[in-house]
Design a protein around this motif. Structure first.
Motif, PDB file in Angstrom:
ATOM      1  N   SER A 673       0.811  -1.220   0.000  1.00 57.13           N
ATOM      2  CA  SER A 673       0.000   0.000   0.000  1.00 57.13           C
ATOM      3  C   SER A 673       0.838   1.260   0.000  1.00 57.13           C
ATOM      4  O   SER A 673       2.042   1.251   0.283  1.00 57.13           O
ATOM      5  N   GLY A 674       0.121   2.351  -0.279  1.00 59.64           N
ATOM      6  CA  GLY A 674       0.765   3.647  -0.248  1.00 59.64           C
ATOM      7  C   GLY A 674       1.049   4.130   1.147  1.00 59.64           C
ATOM      8  O   GLY A 674       1.805   5.091   1.336  1.00 59.64           O
ATOM      9  N   ASP A 675       0.456   3.491   2.160  1.00 64.71           N
ATOM     10  CA  ASP A 675       0.722   3.901   3.542  1.00 64.71           C
ATOM     11  C   ASP A 675       1.950   3.214   4.125  1.00 64.71           C
ATOM     12  O   ASP A 675       2.120   3.164   5.347  1.00 64.71           O
ATOM     13  N   LYS A 676       2.800   2.633   3.267  1.00 64.29           N
ATOM     14  CA  LYS A 676       4.088   2.022   3.639  1.00 64.29           C
ATOM     15  C   LYS A 676       3.947   0.674   4.337  1.00 64.29           C
ATOM     16  O   LYS A 676       4.908   0.168   4.905  1.00 64.29           O
ATOM     17  N   LYS A 696       9.783   2.613   4.632  1.00 69.84           N
ATOM     18  CA  LYS A 696       9.733   4.045   4.874  1.00 69.84           C
ATOM     19  C   LYS A 696       9.038   4.804   3.749  1.00 69.84           C
ATOM     20  O   LYS A 696       8.995   6.040   3.780  1.00 69.84           O
ATOM     21  N   SER A 697       8.540   4.064   2.765  1.00 68.23           N
ATOM     22  CA  SER A 697       7.820   4.706   1.668  1.00 68.23           C
ATOM     23  C   SER A 697       6.859   3.691   1.064  1.00 68.23           C
ATOM     24  O   SER A 697       6.674   2.589   1.614  1.00 68.23           O
ATOM     25  N   ASP A 715      11.529   3.222  -0.957  1.00 60.57           N
ATOM     26  CA  ASP A 715      12.662   3.594  -0.102  1.00 60.57           C
ATOM     27  C   ASP A 715      13.960   2.902  -0.539  1.00 60.57           C
ATOM     28  O   ASP A 715      15.007   3.073   0.101  1.00 60.57           O
ATOM     29  N   GLY A 716      13.897   2.112  -1.619  1.00 63.75           N
ATOM     30  CA  GLY A 716      15.091   1.482  -2.166  1.00 63.75           C
ATOM     31  C   GLY A 716      15.464   0.161  -1.552  1.00 63.75           C
ATOM     32  O   GLY A 716      16.509  -0.404  -1.897  1.00 63.75           O
ATOM     33  N   THR A 717      14.636  -0.359  -0.639  1.00 70.48           N
ATOM     34  CA  THR A 717      14.972  -1.609   0.033  1.00 70.48           C
ATOM     35  C   THR A 717      13.968  -2.702  -0.325  1.00 70.48           C
ATOM     36  O   THR A 717      12.862  -2.437  -0.809  1.00 70.48           O
TER      37      THR A 717
END
Length: 852
Positions: A673-676, A696-697, A715-717
């Motif tokens: 989801s968009g809520d991380k 974180k994103s 967040d790149g992870t």
């Protein structure tokens, strides 16, 4: 009483029935079904590895497994066990589910072992700057320069000790995969490896090994390079500027004559150069190779004045001699015409063919000559040619005229109709050579004269070794009693090496010879252009016609599926259907049999961003939209108009929307989801079971494999979660230095995880270890598809890259096989049973598949 199980294929585990599963007997005695044998990899040409005993056995080509005998005993046993009289009515056999066998997107081009052995010999495409040069080019009239900036990432730079802007020579060894009218464009590496894989002998491997020898006086071979202009594959070889003909072209009377300045004999110069020539030939022999035919052009001087054998020039010379003999035989109707043709060619090219090699050439041109049949081509053939090169240096142009008389001895058209006295003519020619030497040389050259005449013996077994010639030349400047520095070379067993002249790289392909015959018949008066640019290809590789047409003749086909009104956002298959979602808020259902449109699911109020299919309790298609809605559609006949269930995420005023969906196989639906967060929904009562936090994103992509849930984020992870209790396992990419780049897509298969990033970078992980990182696209990678060894990536640059994942317990490598150019941005990919489904931003779904 429990009945024995019917015999089954060791690969797919299906019982033999004689129809869909037919047992075929391999050479090792084991059997496998015909369908599986077609799919087994071929580690070497015309061989497969037995799935039962792992032994390499011959594979019929091109007929395939249908040429192997059926195992009648297994079929008989299977029929007996399946007979109703033998069935136990109380325990009827359960139907055996067909196990899915991986289907290749394109046929296997080569084995993993072959790729590992040869990948480092592929010269990068941008490592050469090619210029046309009629002055000093080889057969391809190319002059190449190594680009220094391209050597930084080239694995051969250390092994070959190359420098920037170094001159190289190029010789064509084959044509790459043709791509006319094909949807699939093969990669640069695939083009080169395909030519290598099509070669049938060990010649190229021996050449590369010899060029890397530290003690070998052979020009370095850097590898193979594919020219983007003509799609030809070339051997890249080190090229020195000091050729023999350039240095000694004006020495018409040879080295041994009166010097204009002081009237002395030039003995020292001849001895130094002659010794270097012998050493280079001996070095070639020590590597298990011999040329079979040496020429003055075969030798070059390096920067330190040492003589080296130019392997590229040797291959070009060999091909030129093949062509010269073929043209002479086909174009001359009388003995005199053939004699003049051969003599003119020999006088211009200074190529010296030994008697046994000349007999071999004549016999290959369907001219039977019994006199030379007992003599084999071997190291002694180089001794004969070596003596001719030394005699040319000694005598000069008069020896070229003697070579014309030598060819007169072997003209295969007798003047009297009764046959030629080859031995008698050859002895007369030898007398002329002796007389010329006696007239030219003084007394101190008598030992050299005798050993050179011994090198010209008709019987190769009677000729001295190269080391004996070297010692004799050395005695011209260093007397034996003072020669304490000489070291004896190791003995080389005769006739055990590999002949460059008769090898695959030097011979013209049969089709080329047929074209040549037709040309000569049509125009016998056409003058032969015998310069070095005449031969434009050497050793073209023979490959199976059907396979090449299948790979390159447009047999990777495409079907368009149209119907959506906006960008395609997701693809999934199940229940015999293809489901596609779009930003137009609809889900389309397509038949996988004929790709016809069957139904449209409507009801979403926002853009649909993800879609999955599950068949755990009942077949369901599940779609999620940007407003947080999750719609569950029942797959029934006929299709319903309304979803059987609607779920909605709790809305957050900052973040909202479903970005990814995944099915666990354990009764859960996962939403990114968009809520991380990642949420787990029960498919039994459609309740929210738990929420997994940590990113974180935005959670942009999800994948499930081997009991692990993988989640990628902006967040790149990438985070790993345990499916049994939804606990966190580890985080990938958190410690990666540099700027954070969003993860847009990922795919997991087996123990490999492929992660695609917004900057076009693709990373391959195994467990928590990063094995490979490469720039795969020029722009964001929006989708990754993977099944088995096949890896597909597509994104902003409108290209679908097709790669093959190969590896073992030590590592994984992604080999680029080719690409598919598209007219629009690729937004989703799906690979299923040999078919590649490509969703695009222009509302079209492309279906690519290999077949007739």
């Amino acid at each position: 009483m429990e009945l024995p199980e019917p015999p089954e294929c060791p690969v797919c585990l299906q019982p033999y029935d004689g129809d869909s599963t037919t047992p075929r007997v391999l050479a090792c005695g084991h059997s496998a079904c015909q369908t599986c044998l077609k799919l087994l990899p071929q580690p070497f040409p015309h061989t497969i590895r037995c799935p039962a005993c792992t032994q390499l056995v011959k594979y019929p080509h091109p007929q395939g497994p249908s040429a192997l005998p059926k195992n009648i005993d297994l079929l008989r046993l299977a029929s007996l066990l399946q007979c109703p009289d033998h069935q136990n009515p109380q325990n009827p056999p359960k139907p055996i589910e067909k196990q899915s066998i991986p289907i290749h997107f394109i046929p296997n081009l080569w084995s993993h072992e072959f790729y590992l052995a040869w990948k480092d010999w592929v010269v990068p495409e941008d490592a050469l700057v090619v210029e046309f040069s009629a002055e000093d080019g080889l057969c391809s009239v190319f002059c190449g320069r190594i680009v220094g900036s391209s050597l930084d990432s080239w694995g051969l730079s250390v092994r070959c000790s190359m420098k920037g802007n170094e001159k190289v020579s190029l010789v064509r060894v084959g044509g790459s995969l043709c791509e006319n009218d094909s949807k699939f464009n093969y990669s640069y590496v695939a083009k080169v490896l395909w030519v290598l894989y099509g070669m049938t002998d060990r010649q190229l491997g021996l050449i590369l090994k010899a060029s890397c020898s530290k003690q070998s006086q052979i020009c370095k071979v850097y590898g193979l390079w594919c020219n983007p202009d003509d799609q030809g594959v070339y051997i890249v070889c080190e090229r020195y500027a000091g050729s023999f003909l350039e240095k000694f072209g004006d020495w018409r009377n040879g080295f041994v004559g009166e010097n204009e300045s002081n009237g002395l004999l030039d003995t020292t110069n001849f001895a130094m150069i002659g010794m270097e020539i012998c050493e280079s030939v001996s070095a070639l022999h020590s590597e298990g190779l011999f040329s079979g035919c040496l020429a003055v052009r075969s030798f070059n001087f390096d920067d330190f004045g040492h003589v080296h054998i130019d392997l590229n020039e040797a291959l070009v010379m060999s091909s030129r001699v093949w062509k010269m003999i073929t043209k002479a035989i086909l174009g001359a109707k009388k003995r005199k015409e053939l004699e003049v043709s051969l003599r003119n060619d020999a006088s211009e090219t200074l190529e010296f063919v030994s008697p046994e090699l000349l007999f071999e050439l004549l016999q290959k041109n369907a001219i039977d000559i019994e006199c030379g049949s007992k003599f084999e081509v071997g190291y002694g053939s180089d001794v004969w040619s070596l003596a001719c090169v030394l005699l040319w240096l000694l005598i000069g142009e008069p020896f070229t005229e003697l070579m014309g008389n030598y060819l007169h001895c072997f003209v295969p058209i007798p003047s009297d109709g009764k046959g030629s006295d080859y031995a008698g003519l050859y002895m007369n020619w030898m007398e002329k050579v002796r007389t010329s030497l006696e007239t030219k040389l003084v007394s101190e050259f008598v030992p050299l004269q005798e050993i050179l005449c011994g090198c010209l013996e008709f019987d190769p077994g009677s000729r001295p070794d190269v080391i004996d010639v070297w010692k004799c030349i050395r005695e011209l400047i260093i007397k034996p009693k003072f020669d304490i520095m000489v070291s004896l070379a190791r003995a080389i067993e005769k006739n055990t090496g590999h002949c460059l002249f008769l090898g695959e790289l030097s011979q013209l392909r049969k089709e080329t010879n047929k074209i040549l015959e037709k040309q000569l018949v049509n125009d016998l008066q056409e003058k032969d252009d015998s310069n070095r640019g005449d031969v434009d290809q050497v050793g073209e590789v023979m490959v199976d016609k059907d396979l090449v047409e299948g790979l390159s003749g447009g047999h990777v086909k495409c079907i368009d599926l149209k119907g959506h009104l906006d960008c395609i956002s997701g693809l999934t298959v199940g229940g015999g259907f293809l489901f596609s979602s779009s930003f137009d808020k609809t889900v389309h259902v397509w038949s996988l049999q004929d790709f016809t449109h069957l139904h449209t699911f409507r009801g979403h109020e926002h853009k649909i961003t993800a879609i999955v299919f599950t068949d755990e309790e009942q077949p369901l298609c599940i779609s999620g939209d940007s407003g947080g809605g999750i719609y569950i559609w029942g797959i029934t006949d006929p299709f319903g108009q309304e979803p059987i269930k609607k779920l909605f995420e709790q809305k957050d005023w900052r973040y909202t929307g479903i970005h990814a969906l995944a099915i666990s196989g354990t009764g859960y639906l996962y939403t990114g989801s968009g809520d991380k967060s990642i949420k787990a929904w029960s498919l039994q009562d459609y309740s929210l079971s738990c929420t997994m936090n940590g990113h974180k994103s935005v959670v942009s992509t999800l994948a499930v494999c081997n009991g692990v849930l993988y989640s990628g984020s902006w967040d790149g992870t990438v985070r790993l979660w345990c499916l049994s209790d939804h606990s966190p396992l580890t985080v990938l990419g958190e410690d990666t230095p540099g700027n954070v780049t969003s993860v847009l897509s990922l795919a997991a298969y087996g123990d490999a995880l492929v992660v695609a990033h917004e900057n076009g970078c693709m990373k391959i992980w195994r467990n928590d270890v990063l094995l490979k990182s490469k720039q795969a696209h020029n722009g964001a990678i929006f989708s990754v598809g993977m099944e088995g060894k096949w890896l597909f990536t597509g994104g902003w640059d409108k290209v679908v890259n097709v790669q093959e994942l190969l590896g073992d317990e030590f590592g994984i490598d992604a080999t680029s096989l080719g690409s598919i150019a598209c007219d629009s941005v690729i937004t989703s990919l799906l690979y299923w049973q040999g078919k590649l489904f490509v969703g695009r931003a222009d509302r079209v779904i492309k279906v690519y598949f290999y077949g007739l």
